[in-house]
Design a protein around this motif. Structure first.
Motif, PDB file in Angstrom:
ATOM      1  N   GLY A   1       0.743  -1.197   0.122  1.00  0.00           N
ATOM      2  CA  GLY A   1       0.000   0.009   0.107  1.00  0.00           C
ATOM      3  C   GLY A   1       0.885   1.359   0.226  1.00  0.00           C
ATOM      4  O   GLY A   1       0.404   2.335   0.351  1.00  0.00           O
ATOM      5  N   PHE A   2       1.984   1.161  -0.499  1.00  0.00           N
ATOM      6  CA  PHE A   2       2.876   2.421  -0.647  1.00  0.00           C
ATOM      7  C   PHE A   2       2.455   3.505  -1.427  1.00  0.00           C
ATOM      8  O   PHE A   2       1.994   2.832  -2.333  1.00  0.00           O
ATOM      9  N   PRO A   3       2.361   4.577  -1.126  1.00  0.00           N
ATOM     10  CA  PRO A   3       1.693   5.620  -2.255  1.00  0.00           C
ATOM     11  C   PRO A   3       2.953   5.728  -3.154  1.00  0.00           C
ATOM     12  O   PRO A   3       2.080   6.513  -4.376  1.00  0.00           O
ATOM     13  N   THR A   4       4.074   5.797  -3.036  1.00  0.00           N
ATOM     14  CA  THR A   4       4.903   5.820  -4.236  1.00  0.00           C
ATOM     15  C   THR A   4       6.071   4.806  -4.203  1.00  0.00           C
ATOM     16  O   THR A   4       6.447   4.054  -3.170  1.00  0.00           O
ATOM     17  N   GLU A   5       6.531   4.743  -5.515  1.00  0.00           N
ATOM     18  CA  GLU A   5       7.633   3.738  -5.629  1.00  0.00           C
ATOM     19  C   GLU A   5       9.025   4.147  -4.653  1.00  0.00           C
ATOM     20  O   GLU A   5       9.502   3.134  -3.976  1.00  0.00           O
ATOM     21  N   SER A   6       9.293   5.282  -4.684  1.00  0.00           N
ATOM     22  CA  SER A   6      10.327   5.683  -3.605  1.00  0.00           C
ATOM     23  C   SER A   6       9.985   5.569  -2.280  1.00  0.00           C
ATOM     24  O   SER A   6      11.167   4.816  -1.755  1.00  0.00           O
ATOM     25  N   LEU A   7       9.048   5.631  -1.581  1.00  0.00           N
ATOM     26  CA  LEU A   7       8.706   5.074  -0.451  1.00  0.00           C
ATOM     27  C   LEU A   7       8.983   3.607  -0.161  1.00  0.00           C
ATOM     28  O   LEU A   7       9.323   3.221   0.778  1.00  0.00           O
ATOM     29  N   ARG A   8       8.429   2.974  -1.154  1.00  0.00           N
ATOM     30  CA  ARG A   8       8.569   1.339  -1.377  1.00  0.00           C
ATOM     31  C   ARG A   8      10.331   0.934  -1.230  1.00  0.00           C
ATOM     32  O   ARG A   8      10.568   0.191  -0.558  1.00  0.00           O
ATOM     33  N   GLU A   9      10.930   1.780  -2.106  1.00  0.00           N
ATOM     34  CA  GLU A   9      12.201   1.566  -2.131  1.00  0.00           C
ATOM     35  C   GLU A   9      12.894   1.899  -0.866  1.00  0.00           C
ATOM     36  O   GLU A   9      13.948   1.245  -0.357  1.00  0.00           O
ATOM     37  N   GLU A  10      12.491   2.935  -0.300  1.00  0.00           N
ATOM     38  CA  GLU A  10      13.155   3.477   1.022  1.00  0.00           C
ATOM     39  C   GLU A  10      13.114   2.071   2.088  1.00  0.00           C
ATOM     40  O   GLU A  10      14.140   1.950   2.715  1.00  0.00           O
ATOM     41  N   HIS A  11      11.838   1.837   2.217  1.00  0.00           N
ATOM     42  CA  HIS A  11      11.626   0.939   3.312  1.00  0.00           C
ATOM     43  C   HIS A  11      12.243  -0.399   2.887  1.00  0.00           C
ATOM     44  O   HIS A  11      12.866  -1.136   3.649  1.00  0.00           O
ATOM     45  N   GLY A  12      12.436  -0.743   1.552  1.00  0.00           N
ATOM     46  CA  GLY A  12      13.134  -2.003   1.230  1.00  0.00           C
ATOM     47  C   GLY A  12      14.556  -2.096   1.612  1.00  0.00           C
ATOM     48  O   GLY A  12      15.325  -2.818   1.902  1.00  0.00           O
ATOM     49  N   ARG A  13      15.259  -0.689   1.382  1.00  0.00           N
ATOM     50  CA  ARG A  13      16.716  -0.594   1.860  1.00  0.00           C
ATOM     51  C   ARG A  13      16.955  -0.759   3.205  1.00  0.00           C
ATOM     52  O   ARG A  13      17.996  -1.421   3.666  1.00  0.00           O
ATOM     53  N   GLY A  14      15.938  -0.464   4.098  1.00  0.00           N
ATOM     54  CA  GLY A  14      16.176  -0.502   5.693  1.00  0.00           C
ATOM     55  C   GLY A  14      15.918  -1.729   6.098  1.00  0.00           C
ATOM     56  O   GLY A  14      16.468  -2.295   7.333  1.00  0.00           O
ATOM     57  N   VAL A  15      15.059  -2.703   5.634  1.00  0.00           N
ATOM     58  CA  VAL A  15      14.374  -3.934   6.092  1.00  0.00           C
ATOM     59  C   VAL A  15      15.514  -5.009   6.550  1.00  0.00           C
ATOM     60  O   VAL A  15      15.649  -5.543   7.737  1.00  0.00           O
ATOM     61  N   PRO A  16      16.645  -5.340   5.697  1.00  0.00           N
ATOM     62  CA  PRO A  16      17.699  -6.228   5.885  1.00  0.00           C
ATOM     63  C   PRO A  16      18.520  -5.751   7.151  1.00  0.00           C
ATOM     64  O   PRO A  16      19.037  -6.679   8.029  1.00  0.00           O
ATOM     65  N   HIS A  17      18.856  -4.302   7.556  1.00  0.00           N
ATOM     66  CA  HIS A  17      19.585  -3.925   8.595  1.00  0.00           C
ATOM     67  C   HIS A  17      18.696  -4.214   9.724  1.00  0.00           C
ATOM     68  O   HIS A  17      19.159  -4.552  10.939  1.00  0.00           O
ATOM     69  N   VAL A  18      17.251  -3.966   9.570  1.00  0.00           N
ATOM     70  CA  VAL A  18      16.438  -4.118  10.774  1.00  0.00           C
ATOM     71  C   VAL A  18      16.478  -5.725  11.119  1.00  0.00           C
ATOM     72  O   VAL A  18      16.427  -6.000  12.406  1.00  0.00           O
ATOM     73  N   LEU A  19      16.396  -6.663  10.333  1.00  0.00           N
ATOM     74  CA  LEU A  19      16.178  -7.874  10.457  1.00  0.00           C
ATOM     75  C   LEU A  19      17.620  -8.423  11.264  1.00  0.00           C
ATOM     76  O   LEU A  19      17.782  -9.371  12.195  1.00  0.00           O
ATOM     77  N   ASP A  20      18.774  -7.798  10.682  1.00  0.00           N
ATOM     78  CA  ASP A  20      20.065  -8.242  11.183  1.00  0.00           C
ATOM     79  C   ASP A  20      20.084  -7.876  12.758  1.00  0.00           C
ATOM     80  O   ASP A  20      20.678  -8.591  13.611  1.00  0.00           O
ATOM     81  N   ARG A  21      19.675  -6.627  13.086  1.00  0.00           N
ATOM     82  CA  ARG A  21      19.609  -6.093  14.508  1.00  0.00           C
ATOM     83  C   ARG A  21      18.804  -6.992  15.305  1.00  0.00           C
ATOM     84  O   ARG A  21      19.066  -7.540  16.535  1.00  0.00           O
ATOM     85  N   PHE A  22      17.564  -7.243  14.778  1.00  0.00           N
ATOM     86  CA  PHE A  22      16.671  -8.178  15.685  1.00  0.00           C
ATOM     87  C   PHE A  22      17.211  -9.721  15.664  1.00  0.00           C
ATOM     88  O   PHE A  22      16.987 -10.038  16.753  1.00  0.00           O
ATOM     89  N   GLU A  23      17.755 -10.261  14.832  1.00  0.00           N
ATOM     90  CA  GLU A  23      18.467 -11.516  14.821  1.00  0.00           C
ATOM     91  C   GLU A  23      19.502 -11.620  15.866  1.00  0.00           C
ATOM     92  O   GLU A  23      19.749 -12.543  16.662  1.00  0.00           O
ATOM     93  N   ARG A  24      20.311 -10.512  15.947  1.00  0.00           N
ATOM     94  CA  ARG A  24      21.469 -10.226  16.957  1.00  0.00           C
ATOM     95  C   ARG A  24      20.818 -10.364  18.172  1.00  0.00           C
ATOM     96  O   ARG A  24      21.227 -10.864  19.259  1.00  0.00           O
ATOM     97  N   ALA A  25      19.494  -9.592  18.280  1.00  0.00           N
ATOM     98  CA  ALA A  25      18.827  -9.275  20.020  1.00  0.00           C
ATOM     99  C   ALA A  25      18.488 -10.776  20.421  1.00  0.00           C
ATOM    100  O   ALA A  25      18.377 -11.134  21.368  1.00  0.00           O
ATOM    101  N   ILE A  26      17.722 -11.554  19.323  1.00  0.00           N
ATOM    102  CA  ILE A  26      17.360 -13.050  19.744  1.00  0.00           C
ATOM    103  C   ILE A  26      18.649 -13.640  20.277  1.00  0.00           C
ATOM    104  O   ILE A  26      18.507 -14.480  21.061  1.00  0.00           O
ATOM    105  N   ARG A  27      19.769 -13.796  19.483  1.00  0.00           N
ATOM    106  CA  ARG A  27      20.984 -14.682  19.718  1.00  0.00           C
ATOM    107  C   ARG A  27      21.289 -14.205  21.289  1.00  0.00           C
ATOM    108  O   ARG A  27      21.702 -14.877  21.982  1.00  0.00           O
ATOM    109  N   ALA A  28      21.644 -12.737  21.521  1.00  0.00           N
ATOM    110  CA  ALA A  28      21.951 -12.267  22.791  1.00  0.00           C
ATOM    111  C   ALA A  28      21.102 -12.659  23.868  1.00  0.00           C
ATOM    112  O   ALA A  28      21.493 -12.855  25.000  1.00  0.00           O
ATOM    113  N   SER A  29      19.921 -12.915  23.666  1.00  0.00           N
ATOM    114  CA  SER A  29      18.978 -13.010  24.734  1.00  0.00           C
ATOM    115  C   SER A  29      18.740 -14.716  25.028  1.00  0.00           C
ATOM    116  O   SER A  29      18.087 -14.895  26.116  1.00  0.00           O
ATOM    117  N   ARG A  30      19.460 -15.507  24.212  1.00  0.00           N
ATOM    118  CA  ARG A  30      19.309 -16.920  24.437  1.00  0.00           C
ATOM    119  C   ARG A  30      20.436 -17.573  25.335  1.00  0.00           C
ATOM    120  O   ARG A  30      21.332 -17.038  25.337  1.00  0.00           O
TER     121      ARG A  30
END
Length: 146
Positions: free
Chosen positions: A117-146
């Motif tokens: 539902g992104f209103p523009t292609e540029s907003l979709r691309e901006e979110h796409g650039r950030g998601v891999p970094h988001v998941l890297d940090r999230f995965e590190r947090a899970i590993r650190a908590s175990r």
């Protein structure tokens, strides 16, 4: 409206662990955080259908983004569906949806994020650039908590 943005990641923990990490303060801060010093994350989550999840994040108090999401589906540990409005530092905003799924696969979790539902292609691309970094940090947090 633009096409959906779909991202998948295998995380080395069972779905219940990944779901619970994602829906608690530490996981949310990892998800919306960054490795930059001084980055701000404030997450307030009412985890129930109809509940509100508000996350404010950014590099400084005068450059904050806000995601205000209503939980449309909470199906622990399999799925979350959010109706989200993003407010940006320039005062603009837009609405989109985010679906998270957590599927067991060989003792791990395939976490899938579908944003649409992104209103523009540029907003979709901006979110796409950030998601891999988001998941890297999230995965590190899970590993650190175990």
């Amino acid at each position: 409206m633009t096409d959906e943005l779909r991202t998948e990641r295998m995380i080395g923990a069972p779905p219940g662990v990944v779901f619970d990490a994602f829906t608690t303060r530490g996981g949310q801060e990892a998800f919306y955080g960054t490795d930059d010093p001084g980055w701000i994350v404030d997450s307030r989550c009412d985890l129930r259908e109809g509940g509100l999840w508000t996350v404010t994040f950014g590099p400084s108090n005068d450059q904050l983004y806000e995601h205000r999401s209503v939980f449309e589906v909470v199906d622990r540990p399999r799925r979350i569906l959010l109706a989200t409005t993003e407010r940006r530092p320039d005062g603009s905003s837009f609405a989109f949806s985010i679906e998270f799924t957590f599927e067991e696969q060989d003792g791990q979790t395939r976490m899938t994020i579908i944003q649409s539902g992104f209103p523009t292609e540029s907003l979709r691309e901006e979110h796409g650039r950030g998601v891999p970094h988001v998941l890297d940090r999230f995965e590190r947090a899970i590993r650190a908590s175990r």
